[in-house]
Design a protein around this motif. Structure first.
Motif, mmCIF file in Angstrom:
data_model
loop_
_atom_site.group_PDB
_atom_site.id
_atom_site.type_symbol
_atom_site.label_atom_id
_atom_site.label_comp_id
_atom_site.label_asym_id
_atom_site.label_seq_id
_atom_site.Cartn_x
_atom_site.Cartn_y
_atom_site.Cartn_z
ATOM 1 N N MET A 8 0.856 -1.180 0.000
ATOM 2 C CA MET A 8 0.000 0.000 0.000
ATOM 3 C C MET A 8 0.897 1.236 0.000
ATOM 4 S SD MET A 8 -3.047 -1.008 2.614
ATOM 5 C CE MET A 8 -4.182 -0.004 1.693
ATOM 6 N N GLU A 9 0.360 2.310 -0.524
ATOM 7 C CA GLU A 9 1.111 3.563 -0.511
ATOM 8 C C GLU A 9 0.145 4.727 -0.421
ATOM 9 O OE1 GLU A 9 3.263 5.163 -4.048
ATOM 10 O OE2 GLU A 9 4.980 4.861 -2.733
ATOM 11 N N PHE A 10 0.388 5.592 0.543
ATOM 12 C CA PHE A 10 -0.422 6.789 0.717
ATOM 13 C C PHE A 10 0.499 7.997 0.619
ATOM 14 C CE2 PHE A 10 -2.363 3.434 3.298
ATOM 15 C CZ PHE A 10 -3.633 3.381 2.753
ATOM 16 N N VAL A 11 0.023 9.030 -0.064
ATOM 17 C CA VAL A 11 0.813 10.250 -0.170
ATOM 18 C C VAL A 11 0.131 11.410 0.555
ATOM 19 C CG1 VAL A 11 1.940 9.589 -2.305
ATOM 20 C CG2 VAL A 11 -0.232 10.806 -2.405
ATOM 21 N N SER A 12 -0.886 11.117 1.334
ATOM 22 C CA SER A 12 -1.518 12.157 2.138
ATOM 23 C C SER A 12 -0.464 12.778 3.049
ATOM 24 C CB SER A 12 -2.642 11.559 2.993
ATOM 25 O OG SER A 12 -3.566 10.861 2.195
ATOM 26 N N GLY A 13 -0.533 14.089 3.173
ATOM 27 C CA GLY A 13 0.402 14.780 4.038
ATOM 28 C C GLY A 13 1.708 15.152 3.385
ATOM 29 N N TYR A 14 2.017 14.573 2.207
ATOM 30 C CA TYR A 14 3.266 14.885 1.516
ATOM 31 C C TYR A 14 3.015 15.636 0.211
ATOM 32 C CZ TYR A 14 4.712 10.986 4.497
ATOM 33 O OH TYR A 14 4.918 10.159 5.557
ATOM 34 N N ARG A 15 1.857 15.461 -0.360
ATOM 35 C CA ARG A 15 1.607 15.959 -1.707
ATOM 36 C C ARG A 15 0.947 17.330 -1.652
ATOM 37 N NH1 ARG A 15 -0.926 13.028 -6.971
ATOM 38 N NH2 ARG A 15 -2.978 13.932 -6.846
ATOM 39 N N ASP A 16 1.332 18.201 -2.608
ATOM 40 C CA ASP A 16 0.692 19.510 -2.697
ATOM 41 C C ASP A 16 -0.810 19.332 -2.847
ATOM 42 O OD1 ASP A 16 3.089 20.762 -2.542
ATOM 43 O OD2 ASP A 16 3.272 21.211 -4.667
ATOM 44 N N GLU A 17 -1.561 20.039 -2.000
ATOM 45 C CA GLU A 17 -3.016 19.918 -2.057
ATOM 46 C C GLU A 17 -3.563 20.270 -3.431
ATOM 47 O OE1 GLU A 17 -5.591 20.590 1.901
ATOM 48 O OE2 GLU A 17 -4.538 22.335 1.160
ATOM 49 N N PHE A 18 -2.872 21.148 -4.098
ATOM 50 C CA PHE A 18 -3.381 21.606 -5.372
ATOM 51 C C PHE A 18 -3.418 20.481 -6.402
ATOM 52 C CE2 PHE A 18 -3.491 23.954 -9.335
ATOM 53 C CZ PHE A 18 -4.448 24.896 -9.042
ATOM 54 N N LEU A 19 -2.527 19.500 -6.280
ATOM 55 C CA LEU A 19 -2.547 18.372 -7.210
ATOM 56 C C LEU A 19 -3.786 17.508 -6.999
ATOM 57 C CD1 LEU A 19 1.212 17.372 -7.232
ATOM 58 C CD2 LEU A 19 -0.087 18.490 -9.041
ATOM 59 N N ASP A 20 -4.164 17.307 -5.740
ATOM 60 C CA ASP A 20 -5.408 16.580 -5.480
ATOM 61 C C ASP A 20 -6.605 17.376 -6.003
ATOM 62 O OD1 ASP A 20 -4.387 14.296 -4.261
ATOM 63 O OD2 ASP A 20 -4.214 15.302 -2.322
ATOM 64 N N PHE A 21 -6.541 18.673 -5.838
ATOM 65 C CA PHE A 21 -7.597 19.532 -6.339
ATOM 66 C C PHE A 21 -7.685 19.435 -7.863
ATOM 67 C CE2 PHE A 21 -9.059 23.832 -7.579
ATOM 68 C CZ PHE A 21 -10.294 23.804 -6.961
ATOM 69 N N ALA A 22 -6.514 19.422 -8.506
ATOM 70 C CA ALA A 22 -6.477 19.295 -9.961
ATOM 71 C C ALA A 22 -7.066 17.962 -10.410
ATOM 72 C CB ALA A 22 -5.042 19.426 -10.455
ATOM 73 N N CYS A 52 0.345 -8.087 -4.649
ATOM 74 C CA CYS A 52 1.651 -8.723 -4.492
ATOM 75 C C CYS A 52 2.758 -7.681 -4.657
ATOM 76 C CB CYS A 52 1.835 -9.836 -5.523
ATOM 77 S SG CYS A 52 0.728 -11.245 -5.257
ATOM 78 N N PRO A 53 3.866 -7.850 -3.924
ATOM 79 C CA PRO A 53 4.114 -8.852 -2.889
ATOM 80 C C PRO A 53 3.238 -8.631 -1.661
ATOM 81 C CG PRO A 53 5.880 -7.253 -2.915
ATOM 82 C CD PRO A 53 5.018 -6.933 -4.087
ATOM 83 N N ASP A 54 3.259 -9.605 -0.790
ATOM 84 C CA ASP A 54 2.312 -9.621 0.315
ATOM 85 C C ASP A 54 2.407 -8.382 1.201
ATOM 86 O OD1 ASP A 54 0.364 -11.162 2.058
ATOM 87 O OD2 ASP A 54 2.007 -10.807 3.485
ATOM 88 N N ASP A 55 3.627 -7.864 1.384
ATOM 89 C CA ASP A 55 3.779 -6.771 2.342
ATOM 90 C C ASP A 55 3.336 -5.418 1.802
ATOM 91 O OD1 ASP A 55 5.839 -6.409 0.599
ATOM 92 O OD2 ASP A 55 7.445 -6.482 2.077
ATOM 93 N N VAL A 56 2.787 -5.371 0.599
ATOM 94 C CA VAL A 56 2.153 -4.141 0.124
ATOM 95 C C VAL A 56 0.646 -4.337 -0.004
ATOM 96 C CG1 VAL A 56 4.211 -3.422 -1.113
ATOM 97 C CG2 VAL A 56 2.448 -4.692 -2.336
#
Length: 740
Positions: free
Chosen positions: A1-15, A348-352
């Motif tokens: 899994m990968e989350f970019v919340s808190g690191y990414r410019d809010e404007f990109l999510d807005f875009a 896969c792999p399992d740890d993601v």
């Protein structure tokens, strides 16, 4: 899994949100010029049955005369290293606006110089480089800002001209974002010479539907596609059908928060379009204002609100497209249905896979109440999942100076513009080091107490009481950086490294690594001279995200003078007012800048290294910087915006050096503003947790590093059903690693 919340410019999510809605709208609307006898008339009966919104809705008509969009290499549709939706929303999403600079640039469609932005207020707002002079003129700004983001989508839409532009538009516009404005100001220099061979696309006009509170409900873009057709009227023969279709779609599928609804009353920002809609809008059961909206006159508290539309963690579809449901076991991750949950569960792999992470994410969710336990009067508002940051800041007049670094608001009238990385501290005039911290109201920072602190502060409550701050003051959002440094020096280093005897040192050399946003707020670090008046401090900001022109610059903040002064020479001496003169030796705060990756830094060994919201796995330079820290073996403390980030950092440290990190602990001086998360419900706060690096023992030492976070517990072999809310069993697993 990968989350970019808190690191990414809010404007990109807005875009991404704007583009996602516009793409859906284009697909359902059909070809441009479709007769009103088509699908949109079929919706009339359905729309008439919708509940009424008491708020006034506004249809804005925003022309763009001067700015064109040039697609760089890789942005055109077709084969090749293009910039498609996966680049924006997929496995390797961009974190900053500059990540998109090779793909899109902006060109002037006028013969005059680009610097003529300030001739007229309207034209000035339509130019990309102008950041916007006031909150009342937000729409043209949106037009321009929309364009920036479109760069993300060029490959994704079916109509090459309209969709590409749409992307642009979708990406950038609504909030005239100061951060984006600043990024846009720097981009033209970066992208010169990368122009596409094709003529620049021209967004001649933007149709925008909002309510009176600023919630964006729909958007349409009129693209000419070639240079020289700058008159917005040239391509608007079918403007009324397009506007009618936009209104229908905005009611049936509103982009902003809320269920489908129709307004009681609608006003239109163009006289001709108002006349053409007089016979159409009443069919929807909506009252059209008697006269068009002649000028832009929003309510005093108007702001383009942060949109709360969420996305599926797997397919990235937005909440206006599908119904999203959190995982029934951890309640942390959002999915649009059983198929996406199963796909994430079996990744896969399992740890993601979510199967591996589900129990641990459940424990992270249990921290939400603890992280929201702050003493401020506005805590309930700013820690809510639906926190509207722009509305909060605008209601308090915080639309200028350092506050523009936090949101997508346009600076207020008369505000000084301080582009990122352009040494905002050097623009100070007078003796107030917190000039850029001020809002529109009374001073936010009271005078420095005459006596130094007699005890060490371990909470915002204690610090605010001593500093004379009201618990209604939002300054903690910006002071989280110097207060976190103070907490590390006074509490964490003595606990973890007592042999250093750091509290008795008269001078400290501190490296602030991968500094970007922190350097933009450099003057707030003057507070360290208030909290540690008997220590001479040197802060060296290091990172390749710093502006190259500031490399090797340095200046001094001193507490022994009545005013701020700028002196020529190799260094710059700034003298903020102190109120009283310290007894004994003078203590200074030295500020140095090194615009390069940390592993390339040359110089004396520091006493302490600090990094804020680091995200080790999100930037490749950490794989070189962490071994450099391992070789120096200096105390190195880092903050993260969530426990998830701490776990990822521990795994990256293990890969890079063979070492690890200490168990993270909540930072009492974390920011009170909850950060926006698009695909999950976890609590994210700037500087929420602190840990330090645990270095791999030297060969032959016989010692072992302190253990990092414990491995996750067992999880069930089958994915949970979305209809249930059982917690799964737990199973031991390998340490997680960040998936690139």
């Amino acid at each position: 899994m990968e989350f970019v919340s808190g690191y990414r410019d809010e404007f990109l999510d807005f875009a991404a949100l704007l583009f996602g809605w516009f793409r859906k709208f284009v697909a359902e609307r059909g070809a441009v010029g479709t007769s009103l006898e088509g699908r949109w008339w079929q919706l009339e009966a359905q729309i008439r049955r919708l509940p009424q919104d008491p708020a006034l809705w506004v249809l804005h008509v925003l022309p763009n005369r001067s700015v064109g969009i040039s697609l760089g290499q890789g942005a055109e549709p077709g084969p090749g290293p293009g910039l498609g939706s996966a680049r924006l929303l997929g496995d390797d999403p961009p974190l900053h606006l500059r990540d998109l600079s090779p793909y899109v640039s902006f060109v002037s469609l006028e013969d005059g110089e680009e610097g003529e932005e300030e001739e007229e207020e309207d034209e000035e707002e339509e130019k990309r480089e102008e950041g916007g002079a006031g909150t009342e003129k937000v729409e043209p700004e949106e037009d321009r800002e929309l364009a920036p983001s479109s760069r993300e989508s060029p490959q994704e839409t079916n109509p090459p001209g309209e969709s590409e532009e749409a992307d642009r538009e979708a990406g950038g516009g609504k909030d005239g974002c100061p951060e984006d404005r600043v990024e846009n100001e720097t981009r033209p220099q970066k992208t010169k010479g990368q122009r596409s061979e094709a003529a620049p696309l021209h967004l001649s006009c933007l149709l925008l539907v909002t309510d009176e509170h600023g919630t964006i409900l729909g958007i349409d873009l009129l693209v000419d596609g070639a240079q020289g057709t700058a008159s917005w009227g040239s391509g608007t023969e079918n403007l009324a059908p397009r506007a009618y279709a936009l209104l229908c779609h905005s009611m049936a599928c509103p982009m902003g928060s809320g269920d489908p609804r129709k307004p009681q009353q609608l006003t239109v920002g163009d006289a001709r379009l108002h006349r053409e809609l007089e016979s159409l809008v009443p069919r929807l059961g909506v009252k059209l204002a008697k006269t068009p909206m002649r000028t832009w006159g929003p309510r005093p508290g108007f702001t383009f609100a942060s949109l709360r539309a969420r996305t599926c963690h797997v397919c990235h579809r937005h909440s206006f497209e599908v119904k999203l449901t959190p995982c029934p076991q951890c309640s942390a991750v959002l999915y649009c249905g059983e198929a996406c949950l199963r796909a994430d569960w079996r990744r896969c792999p399992d740890d993601v896979s979510h199967r591996f992470w589900c129990p641990r994410l459940a424990t992270f969710m249990d921290r939400a109440g603890e992280l929201a336990a702050l003493p401020f009067t506005y805590t309930a508002e700013v820690t809510s999942e639906t926190f509207n940051k722009e509305a909060f800041l605008a209601s308090r007049g915080l639309t200028r100076g350092y506050w523009t670094q936090l949101s997508m608001l346009i600076p207020g009238p008369g505000s000084s513009r301080h582009p990122r990385g352009h040494m905002p501290s050097l623009s100070l005039r007078g003796g107030d080091p917190y000039q850029l911290l001020q809002g529109d109201g009374p001073a936010l920072m009271p005078p420095v107490p005459p006596d130094p602190p007699r005890a060490l502060f371990g909470s915002w409550q204690d610090y605010y009481t001593w500093r004379g701050l009201s618990l209604d003051s939002p300054t903690a959002v910006l002071l989280t950086y110097p207060l976190t440094v103070y907490y590390v020096i006074t509490h964490l280093v003595p606990q973890s490294f007592p042999e250093l005897n750091i509290q008795n040192k008269q001078s400290l050399k501190i490296h602030v690594v991968e500094a970007g946003k922190e350097f933009d707020l450099v003057m707030v670090f003057w507070e360290l001279l208030v909290l540690l008046p008997h220590v001479a401090l040197e802060l060296q900001f290091v990172g390749d995200g710093l502006p190259p022109e500031s490399d090797q610059q340095h200046f001094t903040l001193q507490r022994d003078g009545p005013e701020v002064s700028v002196r020529p020479g190799s260094g710059i001496s700034a003298r903020p007012s102190s109120g009283t003169k310290e007894k004994g030796a003078r203590r200074d705060l030295q500020i140095k800048v090194s615009a390069r990756p940390y592993h390339l830094l040359q110089g004396p060994k520091p006493d302490l290294v600090i990094g804020f919201n680091s995200g080790f796995g999100l930037k490749d330079t950490w794989l070189s910087s962490l071994p450099r820290l391992q070789s120096l073996r200096v105390p190195a403390f880092f903050t993260e915006s969530s426990e998830y980030g701490c776990v990822m950092d521990d795994q990256t440290m293990a890969v890079a050096t063979g070492g690890g990190t200490s168990p993270p602990q909540p930072n009492p001086f974390r920011s009170p503003f909850r950060l926006r998360a698009a695909d999950n419900c976890m609590p994210w706060y700037c500087n929420a947790f602190i840990f330090h690096l645990v270095y791999k023992p030297a060969q032959g030492s016989g010692t072992r590093p302190a253990p990092g976070p414990p491995p996750p517990s067992p999880t069930p072999s089958a994915p949970p059903a979305l209809t249930r809310r059982r917690r799964g069993e737990k199973k031991p697993g390998r340490g997680a690693r960040r998936r690139r």
